[in-house]
Design a protein around this motif. Sequence first.
Motif, PDB file in Angstrom:
ATOM      1  N   LYS A 284       0.822  -1.211   0.000  1.00 38.20           N
ATOM      2  CA  LYS A 284       0.000   0.000   0.000  1.00 38.20           C
ATOM      3  C   LYS A 284       0.857   1.263   0.000  1.00 38.20           C
ATOM      4  O   LYS A 284       0.413   2.326  -0.422  1.00 38.20           O
ATOM      5  CB  LYS A 284      -0.910   0.011   1.224  1.00 38.20           C
ATOM      6  CG  LYS A 284      -1.943  -1.106   1.264  1.00 38.20           C
ATOM      7  CD  LYS A 284      -2.782  -1.018   2.527  1.00 38.20           C
ATOM      8  CE  LYS A 284      -3.811  -2.144   2.595  1.00 38.20           C
ATOM      9  NZ  LYS A 284      -4.622  -2.064   3.839  1.00 38.20           N
ATOM     10  N   LEU A 287       1.749   3.333  -3.306  1.00 42.37           N
ATOM     11  CA  LEU A 287       0.650   3.686  -4.213  1.00 42.37           C
ATOM     12  C   LEU A 287       0.475   5.197  -4.329  1.00 42.37           C
ATOM     13  O   LEU A 287       0.291   5.722  -5.440  1.00 42.37           O
ATOM     14  CB  LEU A 287      -0.657   3.043  -3.729  1.00 42.37           C
ATOM     15  CG  LEU A 287      -0.767   1.530  -3.936  1.00 42.37           C
ATOM     16  CD1 LEU A 287      -2.053   0.999  -3.305  1.00 42.37           C
ATOM     17  CD2 LEU A 287      -0.740   1.199  -5.426  1.00 42.37           C
ATOM     18  N   SER A 290       3.479   6.828  -6.236  1.00 41.25           N
ATOM     19  CA  SER A 290       3.481   6.384  -7.633  1.00 41.25           C
ATOM     20  C   SER A 290       2.349   7.024  -8.414  1.00 41.25           C
ATOM     21  O   SER A 290       2.513   7.376  -9.586  1.00 41.25           O
ATOM     22  CB  SER A 290       3.368   4.862  -7.704  1.00 41.25           C
ATOM     23  OG  SER A 290       4.442   4.245  -7.024  1.00 41.25           O
ATOM     24  N   THR A 291       1.201   7.170  -7.775  1.00 42.64           N
ATOM     25  CA  THR A 291       0.074   7.829  -8.437  1.00 42.64           C
ATOM     26  C   THR A 291       0.384   9.294  -8.698  1.00 42.64           C
ATOM     27  O   THR A 291       0.116   9.818  -9.790  1.00 42.64           O
ATOM     28  CB  THR A 291      -1.198   7.708  -7.580  1.00 42.64           C
ATOM     29  OG1 THR A 291      -1.493   6.326  -7.368  1.00 42.64           O
ATOM     30  CG2 THR A 291      -2.381   8.373  -8.276  1.00 42.64           C
ATOM     31  N   SER A 334       6.162   4.896 -13.669  1.00 43.63           N
ATOM     32  CA  SER A 334       5.515   4.963 -12.357  1.00 43.63           C
ATOM     33  C   SER A 334       5.450   3.586 -11.705  1.00 43.63           C
ATOM     34  O   SER A 334       5.563   3.463 -10.485  1.00 43.63           O
ATOM     35  CB  SER A 334       4.110   5.558 -12.493  1.00 43.63           C
ATOM     36  OG  SER A 334       4.178   6.884 -12.979  1.00 43.63           O
ATOM     37  N   SER A 335       5.291   2.550 -12.521  1.00 43.78           N
ATOM     38  CA  SER A 335       5.324   1.177 -11.996  1.00 43.78           C
ATOM     39  C   SER A 335       6.710   0.832 -11.483  1.00 43.78           C
ATOM     40  O   SER A 335       6.859   0.187 -10.434  1.00 43.78           O
ATOM     41  CB  SER A 335       4.898   0.192 -13.086  1.00 43.78           C
ATOM     42  OG  SER A 335       3.581   0.452 -13.528  1.00 43.78           O
ATOM     43  N   TYR A 338       7.081   2.425  -8.182  1.00 46.88           N
ATOM     44  CA  TYR A 338       6.297   1.736  -7.163  1.00 46.88           C
ATOM     45  C   TYR A 338       7.037   0.513  -6.624  1.00 46.88           C
ATOM     46  O   TYR A 338       7.208   0.345  -5.412  1.00 46.88           O
ATOM     47  CB  TYR A 338       4.945   1.324  -7.744  1.00 46.88           C
ATOM     48  CG  TYR A 338       4.145   0.409  -6.843  1.00 46.88           C
ATOM     49  CD1 TYR A 338       3.554   0.908  -5.675  1.00 46.88           C
ATOM     50  CD2 TYR A 338       3.991  -0.940  -7.148  1.00 46.88           C
ATOM     51  CE1 TYR A 338       2.822   0.077  -4.837  1.00 46.88           C
ATOM     52  CE2 TYR A 338       3.266  -1.777  -6.322  1.00 46.88           C
ATOM     53  CZ  TYR A 338       2.685  -1.273  -5.167  1.00 46.88           C
ATOM     54  OH  TYR A 338       1.974  -2.108  -4.335  1.00 46.88           O
TER      55      TYR A 338
END
Length: 559
Positions: A284, A287, A290-291, A334-335, A338
């Motif tokens: 969690k 997230l 990264s968002t 972004s992945s 993350y």
Amino acid sequence: MNPVGQPLKQRPLSKGLIISGIIGIALFIMFQVFPSLLGGVPEGNTAVISKDVARSNAAAFAAEKLGYTVSDGEWNITYQSDSSFFGYMSREKLLEDYSKKKLDQRYPYDVYHAAFTPAGQNGTLLTVNLNMYTGQAVSFARGAAVPGGNSRSGAHSIAASEEQTPLSLAQKEQLARPWLKEWGVNPAKLQIEPGSSGGSGLTYTDSSVTVGESRLQYQFTFDGGDVSSFKPGFTAPGWHTSYVDSQKSLATKMTLYGYGLPTIALGVLALIYSILKRSHTSFKRGLFLSTVHFLIMMATTYNMLPETSGDNVEARVTAIVMFVIYALYSLLMSSLLYFSLVGGDGLWRKEEGMNPWPRAKEPGYGQYVLDSIRAGYVWAFVLLGVQTLMFILLSLTLHNWSTTDASQSPYNMRYAWLLPVVAWLAGLSEEAIYRLFGIRMLKKIVRSTLVASLITTLIWAFGHTLYPIYPISSRPIELTVIGLLFSYIFLRYGFIAVMFSHVVFDSILMGVTLIFMKESVNVWAGIFAIVMPFLVAYIVYLFNRSRTPEEPEAANTVV
């Protein structure tokens, strides 16, 4: 960096570090800000004209000098730069002399490029280049001389039989003479460049006006009995252009093999270790960041996409395709961020028992963030000073030099004031990938924190070789020093502090760039960009004030 389970406490700033920060920012202002501030605007000018003024001036020139009616259509204004010639002058230390002779006013290397597309047409009818400070037209192209243009559009279309008849040298000279006189040039004092009169072109040379090895030239092309383009100015010598081409090829290889492939490998490993160390971290946690990273990348992508001229289907489809490609790239990066956050956090907690990226619910988190932003600013000042010294050292040893890059210029952004948000992309992703995850991952292989830091720093440095700084080898050298300092900050102060130091470092550089643009909105945006990291940290502090373990957890926390 704090041990896992211990109350959060940021390392205090020593007096020596604070003094180093003061010296660093002073060096930056003295050797980078002042020279650019004093030499950034041609003599006699104050600021760059607006794009609206450029449109008006281009339309007036087209109507008065070229005989075009341009009321029904669209002018698309972009910034263009002769990076080859500017780079040559930068390399040979000719820029100051070029400005003193006021050659940059009549023959500017930076221009506003105004392209006119008639309503309902796909092709550009004509282009006009304007001095960015005076608004004066300095060159033009129309019809066949415009890439994708239509030679039969506008007031100068003629019969096909006349178009097919090649012009003689005498006819070309007769057509060129009025434009030379318009520019205040006596054709009798010019020489025709050997071999230039064939085909549709003609080039005059004025040997009395030189910049290094480059001589002043007036280049013409012709189409159907009229001048289709006129461009006065200078060009870089062939040997310089060949050198730059070879350096760009080397930079491409460094970026692909030194940065691209190793970064992909780190991404795969980050995914694997996120799964393997899941009991020591949380899926969690990354997230939110990264968002935010993805949203910033998308906003930046939109801001940097070229504005299309006209409303034709082809332009809209091209813009949509480019946006989709950038969206997929943004999602990939972004992945990668993350999994680097999750995997790096798990590795440090499991393998070292250290807490590099504290959670908001941990005691002392708010004060820890506030102390981290203080460290971030001080270290950013130190880094700016080190960068300045590296520039001086590399200039004395490798004789490095830089040139312009219109593709990255804020003048070509939809909203220049959005430029500093890029600093947050770099601070988040690069510190997570190459420091938080990369160092500990590679330490498992090389068994040395220093060697692991050096490897990840080199990968990061090779990713910056496409910048127009030459020789290409100077960029990895400079960034290896900067990157090792970022690694040191991370190992001593943790992820939040190094992230802030990176963001502040880039925000100052980008903020100063906006301030140099001198438009009020950009000046204030530049100032705001410099103080924004502190504002973000202070907001986090307000929502996560220090509390003891016995105190109830606050209802609202910012991670």
